[in-house]
Scaffold this motif. Structure first.
Motif, PDB file in Angstrom:
ATOM      1  N   ARG A 466     108.675  92.322 -14.227  1.00 23.86           N
ATOM      2  CA  ARG A 466     109.961  91.683 -14.481  1.00 23.86           C
ATOM      3  C   ARG A 466     110.974  92.016 -13.398  1.00 23.86           C
ATOM      4  O   ARG A 466     111.777  91.159 -12.984  1.00 23.86           O
ATOM      5  CB  ARG A 466     110.482  92.098 -15.855  1.00 23.86           C
ATOM      6  N   GLU A 470     112.543  89.130 -10.771  1.00 22.56           N
ATOM      7  CA  GLU A 470     113.992  88.943 -10.651  1.00 22.56           C
ATOM      8  C   GLU A 470     114.431  89.043  -9.198  1.00 22.56           C
ATOM      9  O   GLU A 470     115.289  88.285  -8.745  1.00 22.56           O
ATOM     10  CB  GLU A 470     114.733  89.961 -11.520  1.00 22.56           C
ATOM     11  N   GLN A 474     116.161  86.077  -6.933  1.00 24.62           N
ATOM     12  CA  GLN A 474     117.355  86.268  -6.110  1.00 24.62           C
ATOM     13  C   GLN A 474     117.108  85.802  -4.676  1.00 24.62           C
ATOM     14  O   GLN A 474     117.965  85.127  -4.078  1.00 24.62           O
ATOM     15  CB  GLN A 474     117.774  87.739  -6.136  1.00 24.62           C
TER      16      GLN A 474
END
Length: 505
Positions: A466, A470, A474
């Motif tokens: 996770r 992420e 980004q």
């Protein structure tokens, strides 16, 4: 008494052997990772002195399931999909991923598969095409799978020479949080593929294999217009397409690896016309796996049968809505070896082969308007022994037989949805779930017991994955890409009978 590493006793064994034997209150003896004896519970218990006994009461024992076609990376982007705008897949893989991303995906996918009872799985590095501007992506994915302990077939290869969006020769490399454009050549992807084969094929005590993943041996035609990537081949393109395909054949022969490619209806007839029968019979063969195969013609089924080429259908993918079904009954009648696969864990698929089995059955029965098509027993064979044949591993795995490697799973049958416990194969296929798998082993090594993964920390794998996705999101958005466009929202999503394209790019 004979010494033994492991005795699994008192379970119902679905052997998947040539006789399809089912042994109630059966036992399996394992030594040095090999099945050395199979028989009745009391008989084997009196014969051996095992180091470890597994009580399989209230369990069904199966060979480990085999997923013959899926894509690495997909485990990290589940559910991010819009039917009109697609999903981020290749744009993200080629521009926002790092070595850590591919390592995290390898861990996450292997654990996900393991917990669903899949002990062997194909993982093409990326979507279509595979990402091979560097061998590092495949290296990290293979390293992760090695740690979890399952078997894997790592797919590597070049981009398509012609298809828009699948002929990528540009990527983004991230170093110290900063992006830089990377321009590379088709030949570099070939050299990187060779490096991965030389490093990983038959590594991890023979648990990791490598295959050559070439997008389309016979092209992707305008008749496949429901797909966003097709090409109208010119006469001057044909020699190039044939030479690239023949290069895959030469490399496969040199390294002793499989060719894994896509095929849809009309493409093989196109290849037959443009390449000639002699070249088609050189390209195709027992070491070639054709993924999807929706919409095949009778002539194409005949050629596939004559060449002993293998099939990996993907009933949970989007392709059945674009090209119709893969004609599994016709292929089986023609003697073709067909396996059911997942195609990966995104955007709306799952690594749970129980779900794929049911989808395969429903697609065939809906098409034929006949509930007798594709029986549950055959569906089970298509994710066990038939799947092993598709990958050329039928001498080692795929069934519970003396002399084969102990890739075995236990399924908890003491549950409401397995009641009454009479026709076990049908119960497994129609009502089963990967969540019912309690124990899984590869070569006799227990990788999961009582649903606890023993080789890695599952919670840490989820946390790490996770965090990495992420970071990838980004990076993706910092390059001007949008994630929001792939997400479905609004009243129509919740109350409409279908989604409506809002016309935005």
């Amino acid at each position: 008494m004979y010494d033994l590493d492991l005795l699994i006793e008192n379970g119902t064994i679905l052997t998947m052997n040539p006789r399809n034997d089912i042994i109630t209150k059966g036992a399996i003896a394992v030594k040095n990772g090999i099945i050395v004896d199979i028989g009745a519970h009391g008989e084997l218990g009196a014969k051996y002195n095992p180091d470890r006994v597994i009580d399989a009461s209230n369990s069904v024992i199966l060979p480990g399931l085999i997923d013959t076609y899926a894509h690495a990376g997909h485990a990290m982007i589940k559910g991010i999909w819009n039917p009109f705008k697609g999903w981020p897949s290749s744009d993200l893989y080629f521009n926002a991923s790092t070595e850590e991303f591919w390592y995290a995906d390898g861990l996450l996918a292997a654990v996900d598969r393991l917990k669903s009872g899949t002990t062997t799985g194909v993982s093409i590095i990326g979507a279509t095409p595979a990402r091979l501007d560097s061998p590092a992506w495949a290296d990290n994915n293979a390293k992760a799978v090695k740690e979890v302990g399952i078997r894997a077939v790592i797919g590597v290869g070049p981009p398509d020479p012609f298809l828009p969006g699948q002929n990528r020769l540009e990527s983004t490399i991230w170093a110290d949080g900063k992006p830089s454009k990377h321009i590379y050549t088709y030949d570099e992807t070939i050299e990187n593929s060779k490096k991965v084969i030389e490093k990983w094929h038959m590594e991890a005590d023979g648990r990791i294999y490598v295959c050559l993943s070439f997008p389309y041996l016979c092209g992707r035609l305008p008749s496949h217009s429901k797909h966003d990537a097709t090409y109208n081949y010119r006469d001057e393109d044909i020699p190039v397409l044939l030479e690239k395909a023949m290069e895959m054949r030469r490399l496969a022969d040199k390294y002793g690896v499989q060719i894994h490619t896509h095929l849809y209806g009309d493409a093989l007839e196109f290849g037959l016309e443009k390449f000639g029968k002699e070249n088609i019979f050189k390209l195709f063969g027992p070491d070639v796996v054709l993924a999807h195969c929706n919409g095949l013609t009778a002539k194409e089924i005949e050629i596939i049968s004559q060449t002993d080429t293998k099939i990996a259908t993907a009933p949970s993918a989007t392709e059945p809505t674009r090209h119709g079904r893969c004609p599994v009954p016709d292929l089986i009648k023609s003697g073709v070896c067909v396996a059911t696969s997942t195609d990966g864990a995104a955007p709306h698929m799952s690594y749970d082969l129980f779900l794929s089995m049911r989808n395969e059955i429903l697609i065939q029965r809906y098409h034929e308007q006949n509930p007798s098509y594709l029986p549950a027993g055959k569906a089970l064979r298509m994710v066990t022994i038939d799947a092993a044949r598709v990958l050329g591993l039928e001498k080692e795995i795929g069934s519970i037989e003396v002399g084969k490697q102990a890739d075995i799973i236990l399924i908890n049958s003491n549950r409401p949805h397995y009641t009454p416990l009479r026709d076990i194969p049908q119960l497994l296929v129609y009502f089963g779930s990967g969540h019912d798998v309690t124990t899984a082993m590869v070569r006799g090594k227990i990788l999961m017991e009582n649903r606890i993964v023993k080789t890695v920390d599952e919670s840490e794998v989820v946390r790490f994955a996770r965090a990495e996705i992420e970071l990838a999101f980004q990076r993706f958005e910092s390059l001007g890409y949008s994630l929001d466009k792939y997400l479905n929202s609004g009243d129509n999503f919740w109350t409409g009978y279908k989604l409506i394209d809002d016309g935005s790019p």
